[in-house]
Design an enzyme around this catalytic site. Structure first.
Site, PDB file in Angstrom:
ATOM      1  N   HIS A  65       0.805  -1.013   0.142  1.00  0.00           N
ATOM      2  CA  HIS A  65      -0.157  -0.052   0.003  1.00  0.00           C
ATOM      3  C   HIS A  65       1.078   1.065   0.099  1.00  0.00           C
ATOM      4  O   HIS A  65       1.491   1.990   1.155  1.00  0.00           O
ATOM      5  CB  HIS A  65      -1.309   0.129   1.344  1.00  0.00           C
ATOM      6  N   LEU A  68       2.672   6.788  -5.407  1.00  0.00           N
ATOM      7  CA  LEU A  68       3.784   7.297  -5.932  1.00  0.00           C
ATOM      8  C   LEU A  68       3.225   7.998  -6.360  1.00  0.00           C
ATOM      9  O   LEU A  68       4.273   9.045  -7.083  1.00  0.00           O
ATOM     10  CB  LEU A  68       4.585   6.174  -6.916  1.00  0.00           C
ATOM     11  N   ARG A  69       2.367   9.195  -6.267  1.00  0.00           N
ATOM     12  CA  ARG A  69       1.943  10.208  -7.166  1.00  0.00           C
ATOM     13  C   ARG A  69       1.951  10.453  -8.371  1.00  0.00           C
ATOM     14  O   ARG A  69       0.842  11.286  -8.912  1.00  0.00           O
ATOM     15  CB  ARG A  69       1.834  11.294  -6.507  1.00  0.00           C
ATOM     16  N   ASN A  99      -4.961   5.983  -7.029  1.00  0.00           N
ATOM     17  CA  ASN A  99      -5.494   7.519  -7.019  1.00  0.00           C
ATOM     18  C   ASN A  99      -4.263   8.451  -7.821  1.00  0.00           C
ATOM     19  O   ASN A  99      -3.949   9.177  -6.436  1.00  0.00           O
ATOM     20  CB  ASN A  99      -5.807   7.555  -5.875  1.00  0.00           C
ATOM     21  N   ASP A 159      -8.414   2.769  -3.576  1.00  0.00           N
ATOM     22  CA  ASP A 159      -8.133   3.150  -2.164  1.00  0.00           C
ATOM     23  C   ASP A 159      -8.012   5.233  -2.382  1.00  0.00           C
ATOM     24  O   ASP A 159      -7.554   5.724  -2.983  1.00  0.00           O
ATOM     25  CB  ASP A 159      -7.058   2.908  -1.420  1.00  0.00           C
ATOM     26  N   HIS A 186     -11.061   0.041   1.071  1.00  0.00           N
ATOM     27  CA  HIS A 186     -10.410   1.339   1.931  1.00  0.00           C
ATOM     28  C   HIS A 186     -12.051   1.279   2.756  1.00  0.00           C
ATOM     29  O   HIS A 186     -13.041   1.915   2.209  1.00  0.00           O
ATOM     30  CB  HIS A 186     -10.838   2.837   0.644  1.00  0.00           C
ATOM     31  N   HIS A 239      -5.287  -0.806   5.686  1.00  0.00           N
ATOM     32  CA  HIS A 239      -5.773   0.184   6.931  1.00  0.00           C
ATOM     33  C   HIS A 239      -6.397  -0.245   8.006  1.00  0.00           C
ATOM     34  O   HIS A 239      -7.290   1.113   8.340  1.00  0.00           O
ATOM     35  CB  HIS A 239      -5.859   1.255   6.339  1.00  0.00           C
ATOM     36  N   ASP A 312       0.801   2.395   3.502  1.00  0.00           N
ATOM     37  CA  ASP A 312      -0.014   3.402   2.859  1.00  0.00           C
ATOM     38  C   ASP A 312       0.837   5.062   3.049  1.00  0.00           C
ATOM     39  O   ASP A 312       0.087   6.234   3.751  1.00  0.00           O
ATOM     40  CB  ASP A 312      -0.792   3.869   4.218  1.00  0.00           C
TER      41      ASP A 312
END
Length: 437
Positions: A65, A68-69, A99, A159, A186, A239, A312
């Site tokens: 989880h 890395l954007r 995401n 997520d 999530h 999470h 996360d």
């Protein structure tokens, strides 16, 4: 092919051993003094020698989880900076959440992320595909195409958002069952968390902040384990953060439901009492919970109810955290401090030994995510994905030294034990003496 001799390492915390890496694999292991490595045949002649001096040697860590954007939010993190942070933290494989901008909901986007990971070479990057188009929860994404792509996606998650529609969740579980995939949920019932800012409880009442009730997480988990049982598919809980969630997962496993769960390092250490500072660095999704929840999470990780630790890792630029609490983004970076937090909360407290840490942070996440070549034993013939940890080290966390592009850590200035000194990815050192190669 290059050779490396790791001399005097405590494999999984056991007695000191010598470990010989030859090329991409572990060539041999032996107790110190058992083999003359300079002799004929399989030897260490010409090998680079790393004097471990009793440090703990683990299989390379695997994070199921990670955010890395890239693409789209390179101001927070990139695949390069994120994988450098991963190597600094002892990770040899990370699963990159979907995401991004654009969302990783097509074969093209997941292949882009996968190829960036291969180009940079600090750790393996396994993209996670979105469950629904645009994370909007209305229409299934191209699950089959992402699985059949070069990225070989096996884990799917929205997520950051919950797949709250039960019909969509059921269809996703049915779809991934065909190729052995898993849906990572999530768990956040959106109607119960509208306007929520922190854990619902005594502290939120005293501070006057919108409460985030435990039942918002627990109700989704209860629904999804029943759906997984009905479909006969795999579901993974992201999470997990409450004592009630632990009991639901424990019950589901007792029924033979194929459910796995993760806990983050910050939920093993921090509580909602930290929010009294109004420091947005403690704002996270799901929120920090109570001391009772923390104790339950630790015990569940120790007894195997919770399968893995996942970071996360959620990087944000300075301006998204250096603001008033209500406007701040949710999330914390975690790749570079995860192993230290687990040592502090689980090993130094006697709840887990190092073999248990290897299972929760390498073997089990690799198994859940089907990360071939990772989470393997430290033994002859296995891939040389390894992490060397100085467990005697004690030091304050300094975000200025992070490899991550972001600095939003809740541990700045806090003393934590343990320091990763070396990381090897298929025999190639990515971290040497605490410095990236």
């Amino acid at each position: 092919m290059s050779k490396t001799l790791i001399r005097g390492a405590r494999v999984l915390g056991g007695e000191p051993q010598d470990v010989l890496i030859d090329g991409e694999t572990v060539a041999a292991t032996a107790r110190q003094g058992e083999i003359d490595w300079s002799g004929t045949g399989l030897g260490a002649e010409g090998a680079e020698v790393v004097e471990a001096g009793g440090k703990v040697l683990l299989p390379g860590l695997v994070d199921l989880h990670t955010h890395l954007r890239e693409p789209g939010r390179e101001d927070s993190e990139t695949v390069l900076t994120g994988t450098r942070a991963a190597a600094s933290g002892g990770y040899t494989a990370v699963f990159a959440m979907a995401n991004t901008f654009p969302v990783a909901d097509t074969a093209g986007v997941v292949e882009q992320v996968w190829r960036l990971g291969r180009e940079h070479g600090y750790c393996d990057v396994r993209p996670i595909g979105a469950v629904t188009v645009g994370l909007e929860g209305r229409k299934l994404a191209e699950l089959g195409a992402m699985h059949e792509s070069a990225a070989g996606v096996t884990v799917f998650s929205d997520d950051g958002k919950c797949v709250d529609d039960a019909v969509i969740m059921r269809r996703a579980l049915e779809y991934v069952k065909a190729f052995g995939g898993v849906v990572a949920q999530h768990a956040q019932e959106p109607r119960l968390t509208e306007g929520a800012q922190m854990n619902e409880g005594v502290v939120s009442a005293e501070l006057g902040l919108g409460g985030w009730p435990a039942v918002a997480e627990e109700s989704i988990i209860a629904r999804d384990v029943l759906l997984a049982e009905h479909v006969g598919s795999r579901v993974h809980i992201c999470h997990l953060s409450t004592a009630g969630s632990v009991e639901i997962v424990r019950w589901a496993k007792s029924r033979g439901i194929d459910v796995t769960a993760e806990v983050t390092p910050h939920h093993l250490l921090l509580t909602d009492e930290m929010v009294r500072t109004y420091d947005p660095v403690y704002k996270v999704n799901p929120p920090l919970r109570t001391e009772r929840d923390v104790r339950a999470l630790r015990e569940a990780l120790a007894d195997g109810t919770i399968d893995i630790v996942a970071t996360d890792h959620a990087p944000h630029p300075h301006e998204d955290k250096d603001c008033e609490w209500a406007a701040a983004a949710m999330g914390m970076v975690g790749l570079e401090t995860a192993l230290s937090v687990v040592q502090a909360t689980m090993v130094d407290t006697g709840l887990l030994d190092w073999a248990g840490v290897a299972d929760r942070m390498s073997l089990a996440p690799a198994r859940i995510g089907r990360a071939t070549g990772h989470g393997r034993p430290v033994s002859a013939g296995e891939p040389a994905n390894l992490t060397l940890l100085d467990t005697a080290y004690r030091g304050q966390v300094d975000p200025a030294g992070f490899a991550s592009r972001s600095r939003n850590t809740p541990y700045a200035g806090r003393e934590l034990p343990g320091r990763v000194t070396h990381t090897w990815l298929r025999g190639k050192a990515t971290l040497v003496d605490g410095k990236l190669t």
